[in-house]
Design a protein around this motif. Structure first.
Motif, short mmCIF file in Angstrom:
data_model
loop_
_atom_site.label_atom_id
_atom_site.label_comp_id
_atom_site.label_asym_id
_atom_site.label_seq_id
_atom_site.Cartn_x
_atom_site.Cartn_y
_atom_site.Cartn_z
N ILE A 60 50.86 47.25 38.95
CA ILE A 60 49.62 46.32 39.57
C ILE A 60 50.31 45.22 40.33
O ILE A 60 49.39 44.58 41.38
N ARG A 61 51.35 44.63 40.26
CA ARG A 61 51.98 43.65 40.96
C ARG A 61 52.16 44.23 42.39
O ARG A 61 51.78 43.81 43.58
N ASP A 62 52.62 45.47 42.64
CA ASP A 62 52.75 46.28 43.80
C ASP A 62 51.44 46.34 44.40
O ASP A 62 51.30 46.30 45.66
N VAL A 63 50.39 46.56 43.54
CA VAL A 63 49.17 46.79 44.29
C VAL A 63 48.79 45.47 44.97
O VAL A 63 48.11 45.56 46.07
N CYS A 64 49.02 44.31 44.37
CA CYS A 64 48.77 43.08 45.04
C CYS A 64 49.53 42.81 46.24
O CYS A 64 49.02 42.45 47.45
N ARG A 65 50.87 43.45 46.22
CA ARG A 65 51.59 43.08 47.45
C ARG A 65 51.12 44.17 48.65
O ARG A 65 50.95 43.68 49.89
N ARG A 66 50.56 45.14 48.26
CA ARG A 66 50.12 46.11 49.21
C ARG A 66 48.92 45.57 50.00
O ARG A 66 48.41 45.55 51.06
N LEU A 67 47.92 45.05 49.20
CA LEU A 67 46.90 44.31 49.47
C LEU A 67 47.02 42.97 50.32
O LEU A 67 46.57 42.76 51.46
N ALA A 68 48.09 42.34 50.07
CA ALA A 68 48.42 41.27 50.84
C ALA A 68 48.97 41.56 52.36
O ALA A 68 48.65 40.98 53.24
N LYS A 69 49.82 42.89 52.39
CA LYS A 69 50.10 43.14 53.51
C LYS A 69 48.99 43.82 54.58
O LYS A 69 49.20 43.79 55.69
N GLN A 70 47.73 43.78 54.04
CA GLN A 70 46.59 44.32 54.54
C GLN A 70 45.63 42.96 55.00
O GLN A 70 44.70 43.11 55.47
N GLY A 71 46.30 41.86 54.82
CA GLY A 71 45.65 40.60 55.08
C GLY A 71 44.58 39.94 53.98
O GLY A 71 43.68 39.15 54.16
N TYR A 72 44.84 40.24 52.80
CA TYR A 72 44.17 39.77 51.50
C TYR A 72 45.05 38.78 50.77
O TYR A 72 46.29 38.79 50.63
N LEU A 73 44.08 37.89 50.12
CA LEU A 73 44.73 37.27 49.00
C LEU A 73 44.44 38.10 47.59
O LEU A 73 43.35 38.21 47.10
N ALA A 74 45.21 38.66 47.10
CA ALA A 74 45.19 39.59 46.04
C ALA A 74 45.70 38.51 44.55
O ALA A 74 46.82 38.27 44.67
N ILE A 75 44.79 38.77 43.67
CA ILE A 75 45.13 38.09 42.35
C ILE A 75 44.86 38.98 41.16
O ILE A 75 44.11 39.45 41.09
N ALA A 76 45.95 39.12 40.65
CA ALA A 76 45.98 40.04 39.26
C ALA A 76 46.14 38.98 38.05
O ALA A 76 47.49 38.48 37.45
N PRO A 77 45.02 38.73 37.37
CA PRO A 77 45.38 37.66 35.91
C PRO A 77 45.49 38.53 34.77
O PRO A 77 45.29 39.66 34.55
N GLU A 78 46.22 37.92 33.94
CA GLU A 78 46.74 38.50 32.70
C GLU A 78 45.70 38.37 31.82
O GLU A 78 45.50 37.41 30.91
N LEU A 79 44.77 39.29 31.66
CA LEU A 79 43.35 39.14 31.06
C LEU A 79 43.56 39.24 29.49
O LEU A 79 42.74 38.98 28.62
N PHE A 80 44.50 39.57 28.75
CA PHE A 80 44.93 39.71 27.51
C PHE A 80 45.70 38.52 26.91
O PHE A 80 46.08 38.65 25.90
#
Length: 291
Positions: free
Chosen positions: A97-117
Motif C-alpha cells: 500500500i505504501r508503494d502504491v502511494c509512492r507510485r501515485l506521487a511520482k505521477q503528480g498526486y498527493l497520495a494518503i493511506a490512512p490506518e483505518l483499523f
C-alpha cells in the motif's frame, strides 16, 4: 505448488486453534470477498518504488476521537496537487500500500493511506487472516471510515493538496469502501475500486453495500474485477453494472476474465502482471480525465 492450490497443511496453518473451524473460516472468507488462494505468503513485493524526489513518510490526522496514523507521499516541494486517498486491504497499510502511494506521487498526486483499523487493532500483529476477520474487521463501522476519510481529505490541504481535486482508490476491503465513499462525499471527483465486495448481508457496522448505493454515487467509479474471483461472484458484478447503468451514473466496470481476486497485489501468488499493469494504466487515465 501451483499458486491456486492451497494444500491441507497450508490451510490448517491459517486456522487459529480452537477458535475458527475449517467450515467457519471458509464461510467467513467467502462472505468478505477473499479467497484462500490469494492469502499473503511473502513479505517482499514485485514492484519497488523508491522515494527519491518525494516527501514521503508517516504522520497523523486529528479526528473526533483520536489521532489517525497515515502514510503519505508527494513530490517534494510541490503544492496544489490532486489528492488520492489509498484504501488498504484487511492487512493494513503495509509495504504494498505504501508503494502504491509512492507510485501515485511520482505521477503528480498527493497520495494518503490512512490506518483505518487503528482503533480496533493492528493486523500486522495478528498471526493469520482468521484472526483479522474475527477480531478487527467486524468492529470497523462504515460510518467511522467515512468520517476518517473526510478528515484525511481536509488534512490534505495542509500538505500541499488541492481539496477540489479529490479521488480515491482501494483494494479488496478498500475496494468496497471506494464505492461507499463515492456515495458519501459530494466533493469527490473520481474513484477506482479494485475487486471490492459489492453485496452482502447488512449489519450494524455495515448497513449498506455498494449495490445498495449505486444510484447515490456522486463521482464516477471505475471498478476492476477478476473473472476467476472466488469471493465476488460475477453475478454480483453484473448486478452492480446494471444498477449504475439504470441510475445513469457515468461509472464503468472492467472484468478481466482470467484474473483471480487480488490480481494487483504483487506480494501474493494471486498477482497477475498483465491485468495489474492494464488496471494501473486505466486508473491513471481515469484520474487524469476526471481531476
Amino acid at each position: 505448488m501451483d499458486a491456486h492450490d492451497t494444500s491441507t497443511t497450508e490451510f490448517d496453518s491459517l486456522l487459529p486453534a480452537a477458535r475458527v473451524d475449517r467450515r467457519g473460516f471458509v464461510t467467513t472468507i467467502a462472505a468478505t470477498g477473499f479467497a484462500l488462494a490469494v492469502l499473503p505468503v511473502q513479505a517482499s513485493t514485485v514492484i519497488s518504488t523508491d522515494a527519491r524526489g518525494l516527501d514521503a513518510g508517516t504522520s497523523t490526522v486529528q479526528t473526533a476521537d483520536g489521532k489517525l496514523p497515515v502514510y503519505f507521499a508527494r513530490v517534494a516541494g510541490s503544492d496544489k496537487l490532486p489528492v488520492v486517498l489509498v484504501i488498504q486491504e484487511i492487512f493494513g497499510v503495509h509495504e504494498h500500500i505504501r508503494d502504491v502511494c509512492r507510485r501515485l506521487a511520482k505521477q503528480g498526486y498527493l497520495a494518503i493511506a490512512p490506518e483505518l483499523f487503528f482503533r480496533q487493532g493492528d493486523p500486522s500483529k495478528l498471526e493469520n487472516v482468521a484472526d483479522i476477520l474475527s477480531s478487527i474487521v467486524p468492529k470497523v463501522s462504515d460510518a467511522q471510515v467515512m468520517a476518517d476519510l473526510d478528515a484525511c481529505a481536509e488534512w490534505a490541504a495542509t500538505k500541499g493538496g488541492d481539496a477540489s481535486r479529490l479521488a480515491i482508490t482501494g483494494f479488496c476491503w478498500g475496494g468496497r469502501i471506494t464505492w461507499l465513499y463515492a456515495a458519501h462525499n459530494p466533493k469527490l471527483k473520481a474513484g477506482v475500486a479494485w475487486y471490492g465486495r459489492l453485496d452482502g448481508a447488512p449489519s450494524d457496522n455495515q448497513p449498506a453495500h455498494p449495490i445498495d448505493v449505486a444510484a447515490q454515487l456522486h463521482a464516477p467509479v471505475l471498478g476492476l474485477y477478476g473473472g476467476q474471483d472466488q469471493g465476488i461472484p460475477l453475478d454480483d458484478v453484473e448486478a452492480m453494472r446494471a444498477a449504475i447503468d439504470a441510475a445513469g451514473k457515468p461509472s464503468e466496470i472492467i472484468v478481466y476474465p482470467d484474473a483471480p481476486h487480488a490480481f494487483h497485489a504483487d506480494y501474493r501468488p494471486s498477482y497477475r502482471q498483465t491485468e495489474a499493469e492494464d488496471g494501473w494504466k486505466r486508473l491513471l487515465e481515469w484520474f487524469s480525465a476526471k481531476l
